[in-house]
Design a protein around this motif. Structure first.
Motif, PDB file in Angstrom:
ATOM      1  N   THR A   1      -3.558   3.979  -9.166  1.00 21.68           N
ATOM      2  CA  THR A   1      -3.390   5.289  -8.529  1.00 21.68           C
ATOM      3  C   THR A   1      -1.970   5.828  -8.730  1.00 21.68           C
ATOM      4  O   THR A   1      -1.025   5.069  -8.956  1.00 21.68           O
ATOM      5  N   ILE A   2      -1.865   7.146  -8.599  1.00 14.91           N
ATOM      6  CA  ILE A   2      -0.560   7.799  -8.708  1.00 14.91           C
ATOM      7  C   ILE A   2       0.377   7.299  -7.611  1.00 14.91           C
ATOM      8  O   ILE A   2       1.562   7.088  -7.851  1.00 14.91           O
ATOM      9  N   GLU A   3      -0.186   7.081  -6.431  1.00 15.81           N
ATOM     10  CA  GLU A   3       0.627   6.609  -5.297  1.00 15.81           C
ATOM     11  C   GLU A   3       1.240   5.244  -5.606  1.00 15.81           C
ATOM     12  O   GLU A   3       2.406   4.992  -5.292  1.00 15.81           O
ATOM     13  N   GLN A   4       0.449   4.360  -6.190  1.00 18.23           N
ATOM     14  CA  GLN A   4       0.973   3.037  -6.573  1.00 18.23           C
ATOM     15  C   GLN A   4       2.073   3.194  -7.617  1.00 18.23           C
ATOM     16  O   GLN A   4       3.125   2.565  -7.537  1.00 18.23           O
TER      17      GLN A   4
ATOM     18  N   PHE B   1      -1.686  -8.048  -5.876  1.00 21.71           N
ATOM     19  CA  PHE B   1      -0.641  -7.546  -4.962  1.00 21.71           C
ATOM     20  C   PHE B   1      -0.501  -6.034  -5.099  1.00 21.71           C
ATOM     21  O   PHE B   1      -0.305  -5.328  -4.113  1.00 21.71           O
ATOM     22  N   ILE B   2      -0.592  -5.571  -6.361  1.00 19.95           N
ATOM     23  CA  ILE B   2      -0.379  -4.139  -6.627  1.00 19.95           C
ATOM     24  C   ILE B   2      -1.459  -3.289  -5.969  1.00 19.95           C
ATOM     25  O   ILE B   2      -1.182  -2.208  -5.432  1.00 19.95           O
ATOM     26  N   SER B   3      -2.697  -3.798  -5.977  1.00 18.16           N
ATOM     27  CA  SER B   3      -3.809  -2.935  -5.534  1.00 18.16           C
ATOM     28  C   SER B   3      -3.718  -2.527  -4.072  1.00 18.16           C
ATOM     29  O   SER B   3      -4.323  -1.547  -3.673  1.00 18.16           O
ATOM     30  N   ASN B   4      -2.951  -3.264  -3.273  1.00 17.40           N
ATOM     31  CA  ASN B   4      -2.869  -2.897  -1.852  1.00 17.40           C
ATOM     32  C   ASN B   4      -1.515  -2.369  -1.400  1.00 17.40           C
ATOM     33  O   ASN B   4      -1.306  -2.190  -0.197  1.00 17.40           O
ATOM     34  N   ILE B   5      -0.612  -2.119  -2.334  1.00 13.33           N
ATOM     35  CA  ILE B   5       0.754  -1.790  -1.875  1.00 13.33           C
ATOM     36  C   ILE B   5       0.837  -0.531  -1.022  1.00 13.33           C
ATOM     37  O   ILE B   5       1.735  -0.405  -0.218  1.00 13.33           O
ATOM     38  N   THR B   6      -0.067   0.417  -1.235  1.00 11.56           N
ATOM     39  CA  THR B   6       0.066   1.631  -0.422  1.00 11.56           C
ATOM     40  C   THR B   6      -0.559   1.483   0.958  1.00 11.56           C
ATOM     41  O   THR B   6      -0.205   2.209   1.874  1.00 11.56           O
TER      42      THR B   6
ATOM     43  N   ALA C   1       1.209  -3.411   4.390  1.00 12.28           N
ATOM     44  CA  ALA C   1       2.663  -3.560   4.491  1.00 12.28           C
ATOM     45  C   ALA C   1       3.132  -4.920   3.971  1.00 12.28           C
ATOM     46  O   ALA C   1       4.210  -5.019   3.377  1.00 12.28           O
ATOM     47  N   ASP C   2       2.322  -5.968   4.164  1.00 13.93           N
ATOM     48  CA  ASP C   2       2.709  -7.293   3.672  1.00 13.93           C
ATOM     49  C   ASP C   2       2.797  -7.295   2.144  1.00 13.93           C
ATOM     50  O   ASP C   2       3.785  -7.752   1.573  1.00 13.93           O
ATOM     51  N   ASP C   3       1.753  -6.783   1.506  1.00 15.67           N
ATOM     52  CA  ASP C   3       1.758  -6.738   0.046  1.00 15.67           C
ATOM     53  C   ASP C   3       2.906  -5.865  -0.464  1.00 15.67           C
ATOM     54  O   ASP C   3       3.564  -6.193  -1.452  1.00 15.67           O
ATOM     55  N   ARG C   4       3.119  -4.762   0.236  1.00 20.67           N
ATOM     56  CA  ARG C   4       4.205  -3.850  -0.157  1.00 20.67           C
ATOM     57  C   ARG C   4       5.554  -4.574  -0.106  1.00 20.67           C
ATOM     58  O   ARG C   4       6.357  -4.505  -1.024  1.00 20.67           O
ATOM     59  N   ASN C   5       5.769  -5.310   0.981  1.00 14.47           N
ATOM     60  CA  ASN C   5       7.026  -6.050   1.130  1.00 14.47           C
ATOM     61  C   ASN C   5       7.163  -7.155   0.090  1.00 14.47           C
ATOM     62  O   ASN C   5       8.249  -7.374  -0.454  1.00 14.47           O
ATOM     63  N   ILE C   6       6.068  -7.846  -0.158  1.00 12.67           N
ATOM     64  CA  ILE C   6       6.097  -8.914  -1.173  1.00 12.67           C
ATOM     65  C   ILE C   6       6.473  -8.324  -2.532  1.00 12.67           C
ATOM     66  O   ILE C   6       7.352  -8.846  -3.231  1.00 12.67           O
ATOM     67  N   VAL C   7       5.824  -7.226  -2.884  1.00  8.30           N
ATOM     68  CA  VAL C   7       6.082  -6.614  -4.193  1.00  8.30           C
ATOM     69  C   VAL C   7       7.528  -6.101  -4.268  1.00  8.30           C
ATOM     70  O   VAL C   7       8.238  -6.360  -5.243  1.00  8.30           O
ATOM     71  N   HIS C   8       7.942  -5.429  -3.219  1.00  6.99           N
ATOM     72  CA  HIS C   8       9.299  -4.876  -3.222  1.00  6.99           C
ATOM     73  C   HIS C   8      10.351  -5.984  -3.361  1.00  6.99           C
ATOM     74  O   HIS C   8      11.258  -5.904  -4.187  1.00  6.99           O
TER      75      HIS C   8
END
Ligand code: C2E
Ligand code: MG
Ligand code: MG
Ligand code: MG
Length: 287
Positions: free
Chosen positions: A241-244, A206-211, A214-221
Motif C-alpha cells: 500500500t501507499i501508506e506502507q 512485519f511490513i504488512s501490518n506496520i500501518t 504499533a508493535d510491528d511498526r516499532n519493530i520495523v522502525h
C-alpha cells in the motif's frame, strides 16, 4: 533404505515414512524432466530506491509451469526439493539464467542493474559455488557488484563459521549479499554485528501490518535504525500500500519491493514492462 524397511516391527510407521519419501523422490524426478523440457523460468521483481524511485535491481524468482498441473509455487516445491541433489542443479541453473539477464540488461540500455538470487542453504555451503559464480560473471562480462546473493537466517544457524567464511569469499569477489526474511529466524544482534553482508531484507510479515499494528511498526522502525547504524542497507519486502510505502520512506528504509511497485514480472514480459515504466518515468532509470 529400502532394505532396512523389510523388517516387520515398524510397518505402520514405515508406511507413512515411505509416502513422504516417495513424494520427494517423485517430485525430484518430475522436476528433472521439467528442467530438460524448459518448464522453469524466472520472474523478476523490481527493487526500487524508495525515495527516488530509481530502479536498482530485480529479484529473480523461480517459476514452474507444469503442462498438466499448471503453475506450481516455489513456496511449495522448493522446501520439498531442499537437500536433494537436484535442488543444487536448479540453483545453479538460476545463477546461470540470472547472470545472462544482467548481460542483456547491460547491453540493451539498462546498465548497472543488479540481480538478486535466492540460494538454498546447501548451495550456499557448496564448495563449488564461488568458482561457479566467478565463471558466470566472467563469461557474461558483468560487474561482480551486479550480483547479489540472498540467504536466509537458516543458512547462518546451520553453520555460522562456515557460512561467514563463504560470505567473506563472495564479498571479496565483489558480489553483494543480502539476508532474506530478516526477523523470522533466530536472528541475534550479536551475529548481525559481525556479519559480512550488504543488505538486510525485512520480512513481509512485519511490513504488512506496520500501518495498523504499533508493535510491528516499532519493530520495523527500530530494525531500520539499527541496520543503518551498522552501515548496512535496508530493503523492505512485500510493500502493498501507499501508506506502507510512505511510512517506510519516513523510517528511512533504503529500498523496497512489493506488489505496490510491481508483481514479479515474467521473463517474457520484462522488456516491454521496462520500456513502459522507464519511459513514463514511473521507475527512474539508473542512467
Ligand atoms: P522470498 O525470497 O522471500 O521472495 C519473496 C516472495 O514474496 C516471492 O514469492 C514474491 O513473489 C512474494 N512477494 C513479493 N512482493 C509481495 C507482496 O507485495 N505481497 C505478497 N503477498 N507477496 C509478495 P515466491 O516467488 O512465491 O517465492 C517464495 C520463496 O521461494 C522465496 O521467498 C524464496 O525463498 C523461494 N525462492 C524463489 N525463487 C527461488 C530460487 O530461484 N532459488 C531458491 N533456492 N529459492 C527460491
Ligand atoms: Mg528472496
Ligand atoms: Mg524475502
Ligand atoms: Mg520469504
Amino acid at each position: 533404505e529400502a532394505k532396512a524397511k523389510k523388517g516387520t516391527g515398524y510397518r505402520v510407521y514405515d508406511a507413512t515414512m515411505n509416502l513422504k519419501v516417495m513424494k520427494k523422490v517423485e517430485l525430484e524426478a518430475e522436476a528433472r524432466v521439467a528442467l530438460r523440457e524448459n518448464q522453469f523460468s524466472l520472474a523478476l521483481q523490481p527493487q526500487l530506491d524508495l525515495k527516488s524511485h530509481k530502479l536498482l535491481g530485480f529479484e529473480a524468482l523461480l517459476r514452474w509451469y507444469h503442462p498438466d498441473k499448471g503453475h506450481i509455487s516455489p513456496a511449495e516445491f522448493i522446501p520439498l526439493l531442499e537437500n536433494t541433489a537436484f535442488m543444487l542443479e536448479l540453483d545453479y541453473w538460476v545463477i546461470n539464467k540470472a547472470t545472462q539477464l544482467v548481460r542483456e540488461l547491460n547491453a540493451n540500455g539498462y546498465p548497472g542493474i543488479k540481480v538478486a538470487i535466492n540460494l538454498s542453504a546447501a548451495q550456499f555451503l557448496d564448495p563449488s559455488l564461488p568458482n561457479f559464480l566467478q565463471q558466470q560473471i566472467i563469461n557474461n562480462d558483468i560487474a561482480p557488484s551486479q550480483v547479489c546473493l540472498e540467504l536466509t537466517e537458516t543458512v547462518l544457524v546451520t553453520d555460522i563459521e562456515r557460512a561467514t567464511s563463504v560470505m567473506r569469499k563472495i564479498r571479496e569477489m565483489g558480489c553483494m549479499l543480502a539476508i532474506d526474511d530478516f526477523g523470522t529466524g533466530y536472528s541475534s544482534l550479536s551475529y548481525l554485528k559481525s556479519l559480512p553482508a550488504d543488505y538486510i531484507k525485512i520480512d513481509r510479515s512485519f511490513i504488512s501490518n506496520i500501518t495498523e499494528n504499533a508493535d510491528d511498526r516499532n519493530i520495523v522502525h527500530s530494525t531500520i535504525s539499527m541496520v543503518r547504524n551498522l552501515n548496512l542497507q535496508v530493503i523492505a519486502e512485500g510493500i502493498e500500500t501507499i501508506e506502507q510505502h510512505e511510512m517506510l520512506c519516513h523510517f528511512e528504509a533504503h529500498q523496497g519491493q512489493g506488489y505496490l511497485i510491481s508483481r514479479p514480472i515474467p521473463e517474457t514480459e520484462l522488456w516491454n514492462t521496462l520500456e513502459d515504466k522507464v519511459s513514463s518515468g514511473v521507475w527512474k532509470s539508473t542512467i
